[in-house]
Every structure is written in C-alpha cells, then in structure tokens.
Design a protein around this motif. Structure first.
Motif, mmCIF file in Angstrom:
data_model
loop_
_atom_site.group_PDB
_atom_site.id
_atom_site.type_symbol
_atom_site.label_atom_id
_atom_site.label_comp_id
_atom_site.label_asym_id
_atom_site.label_seq_id
_atom_site.Cartn_x
_atom_site.Cartn_y
_atom_site.Cartn_z
ATOM 1 N N GLY A 1 2.833 -3.694 -5.038
ATOM 2 C CA GLY A 1 1.487 -3.183 -5.246
ATOM 3 C C GLY A 1 0.540 -3.587 -4.144
ATOM 4 N N VAL A 2 -0.502 -4.281 -4.499
ATOM 5 C CA VAL A 2 -1.631 -4.557 -3.625
ATOM 6 C C VAL A 2 -1.262 -5.353 -2.378
ATOM 7 C CG1 VAL A 2 -3.831 -5.798 -3.524
ATOM 8 C CG2 VAL A 2 -3.257 -4.458 -5.527
ATOM 9 N N GLN A 3 -0.418 -6.371 -2.506
ATOM 10 C CA GLN A 3 -0.275 -7.343 -1.438
ATOM 11 C C GLN A 3 0.758 -6.986 -0.372
ATOM 12 O OE1 GLN A 3 0.436 -11.290 -2.863
ATOM 13 N NE2 GLN A 3 -0.271 -12.224 -0.998
ATOM 14 N N ARG A 4 1.647 -6.081 -0.613
ATOM 15 C CA ARG A 4 2.737 -5.848 0.329
ATOM 16 C C ARG A 4 2.641 -4.483 0.976
ATOM 17 N NH1 ARG A 4 7.349 -8.655 -3.349
ATOM 18 N NH2 ARG A 4 6.491 -10.723 -3.194
ATOM 19 N N ASP A 5 2.872 -4.464 2.310
ATOM 20 C CA ASP A 5 2.743 -3.224 3.079
ATOM 21 C C ASP A 5 4.073 -2.530 3.299
ATOM 22 O OD1 ASP A 5 -0.024 -3.244 3.412
ATOM 23 O OD2 ASP A 5 0.123 -4.626 5.080
ATOM 24 N N SER A 6 4.950 -3.147 4.076
ATOM 25 C CA SER A 6 6.235 -2.527 4.401
ATOM 26 C C SER A 6 7.124 -3.560 5.069
ATOM 27 C CB SER A 6 6.033 -1.342 5.350
ATOM 28 O OG SER A 6 5.611 -1.808 6.618
ATOM 29 N N ASP A 7 8.394 -3.220 5.170
ATOM 30 C CA ASP A 7 9.334 -4.100 5.854
ATOM 31 C C ASP A 7 8.966 -4.230 7.335
ATOM 32 O OD1 ASP A 7 11.530 -5.816 5.850
ATOM 33 O OD2 ASP A 7 12.920 -4.219 6.415
ATOM 34 N N THR B 1 -6.587 -6.297 -1.497
ATOM 35 C CA THR B 1 -6.457 -7.263 -0.413
ATOM 36 C C THR B 1 -7.858 -7.636 0.080
ATOM 37 O OG1 THR B 1 -6.242 -5.459 1.179
ATOM 38 C CG2 THR B 1 -4.198 -6.410 0.318
ATOM 39 N N PRO B 2 -7.968 -8.785 0.736
ATOM 40 C CA PRO B 2 -9.295 -9.223 1.180
ATOM 41 C C PRO B 2 -9.825 -8.439 2.378
ATOM 42 C CG PRO B 2 -7.617 -10.827 1.772
ATOM 43 C CD PRO B 2 -6.941 -9.782 0.962
ATOM 44 N N GLU C 1 5.058 -11.496 3.954
ATOM 45 C CA GLU C 1 5.198 -11.036 2.571
ATOM 46 C C GLU C 1 6.674 -10.926 2.193
ATOM 47 O OE1 GLU C 1 4.928 -6.286 3.155
ATOM 48 O OE2 GLU C 1 3.110 -7.403 3.579
ATOM 49 N N CYS C 2 6.963 -11.199 0.952
ATOM 50 C CA CYS C 2 8.293 -10.976 0.381
ATOM 51 C C CYS C 2 9.378 -11.786 1.102
ATOM 52 C CB CYS C 2 8.613 -9.478 0.410
ATOM 53 S SG CYS C 2 9.873 -8.971 -0.764
ATOM 54 N N THR C 3 9.080 -13.053 1.390
ATOM 55 C CA THR C 3 10.085 -13.922 1.994
ATOM 56 C C THR C 3 10.475 -15.074 1.070
ATOM 57 O OG1 THR C 3 8.356 -15.145 3.180
ATOM 58 C CG2 THR C 3 9.513 -13.385 4.401
ATOM 59 N N ALA D 1 8.153 -7.735 9.339
ATOM 60 C CA ALA D 1 8.797 -8.174 10.581
ATOM 61 C C ALA D 1 7.758 -8.542 11.641
ATOM 62 C CB ALA D 1 9.733 -7.083 11.095
ATOM 63 N N GLU D 2 6.716 -7.734 11.773
ATOM 64 C CA GLU D 2 5.654 -8.021 12.738
ATOM 65 C C GLU D 2 4.926 -9.316 12.379
ATOM 66 O OE1 GLU D 2 2.914 -7.982 15.814
ATOM 67 O OE2 GLU D 2 4.794 -6.885 15.624
ATOM 68 N N MET D 3 4.660 -9.517 11.101
ATOM 69 C CA MET D 3 3.976 -10.738 10.669
ATOM 70 C C MET D 3 4.845 -11.959 10.960
ATOM 71 S SD MET D 3 1.021 -9.887 9.800
ATOM 72 C CE MET D 3 0.554 -11.503 9.273
#
Length: 174
Positions: A124-130, A43-44, A9-11, A134-136
């Motif tokens: 909002g819905v799609q992003r968790d945290s920094d 999220t799904p 996310e957010c890349t 990093a883990e993803m």
C-alpha cells in the motif's frame, strides 16, 4: 549497544530486528517512518522528513534508557535517522538532513544493511516498486561508505538471514 538495521523497503528490517531482540534478550525500536505512514495513511511530505528523523532519534533514546535501566546490553533499531535523509534526497532532492543523520549514526555500535534479496511485496502506502528498492539500497550503501563506519551486509532467506545477522552482532564481542 545500539545495533542499526537499515535497508530499503521490504527487506525484512522489522522482522529481523524483533528476532534479534528476542535472540539476544534485547530491546527493539520500531521504524518511525512506518508509524508515520500508518498514522496518516500516506507517505511524508518534504517538510515532514526532519520530524520523522527526530522521532526515530527520540524513540531510540527512550528505548536505550529503558535498556540501561534493565541492564540490557542490546538495542536493535529498526531503521535509522539516516534512512529519512536518504529518502528525502531521493524523493525531494533535499540533502539538508544528511549532516544531522551522519552525526546521529555514530551512536550505533554496528549497522546491518539488509540486502534487497527478499521477494518484493507491495503493502500500500509505503512501498513503491522493486526498482525503487534497488535504487534505495544503492543510495544507502553509498551514504554508509561516505561515513566510513562499520557496516555489514546481511542477506539470505528466513533462518539463513537471521543466522547471518546473529553472526554479525557477535563480531562485536570478539
């Protein structure tokens, strides 16, 4: 040629895919996970992951057919079915999508892995945290290394990121 842009996310996948399509006169395939989240406002769930993966594949097939008809050389795919498999494993401990995702990933001429070096911003819905980002990123890298397929990491801010991606795509014509 299909070029996959994959990252956590957010890349900057969407921004970069659109910029590359413009630069190379190619087509762009939007990320189906984002479309799902926008459509449903959430999220799904685990049982929806395979459908998202299939939707990504089907959208790419449609756009690739359009590109072929237009004699266009490049299709830039904003994400890949592999991302659905990685997310399904992370959130649900469900590894069942990997075999199909790996098979589908062989369609790409090149995979650009977007580094998580852009500032993280919640949307909002799609992003968790920094930390999740990093883990993803680590999990995406591991999945690609498992496949032994050509992939290039793209990093940098703004124009530097775009230029790095352009150079990576140009390696295909060398």
């Amino acid at each position: 040629m299909r070029i996959c842009l994959i990252g956590a996310e957010c890349t900057g996948k969407t921004t970069l895919a659109q910029a590359l399509a413009l630069h190379f006169g190619g087509f762009w395939v939007p990320e189906q996970l984002r479309a799902f989240c926008d459509r449903h406002g959430r999220t799904p769930r685990m049982e929806e992951q395979a459908a998202i993966m299939r939707a990504q594949f089907e959208q790419e097939e449609q756009v690739a057919a359009q590109a072929l008809q237009a004699a266009c050389s490049y299709v830039f795919c904003d994400s890949a079915p592999l991302l659905a498999a990685v997310y399904s494993d992370f959130y649900f401990s469900d590894r069942s999508l990997f075999d199909c995702a790996y098979a589908l990933h062989t369609r790409y001429a090149l995979t650009l892995v977007l580094s998580p070096d852009l500032p993280w911003q919640p949307d909002g819905v799609q992003r968790d945290s920094d930390a999740v980002r990093a883990e993803m990123h680590t999990r995406i890298q591991h999945a690609l290394q498992t496949m032994h397929l050509l992939h290039i990491e793209v990093s940098g801010q703004d124009d530097a990121r775009l230029q790095a991606a352009i150079l990576a795509v140009e390696t295909l014509t060398c």
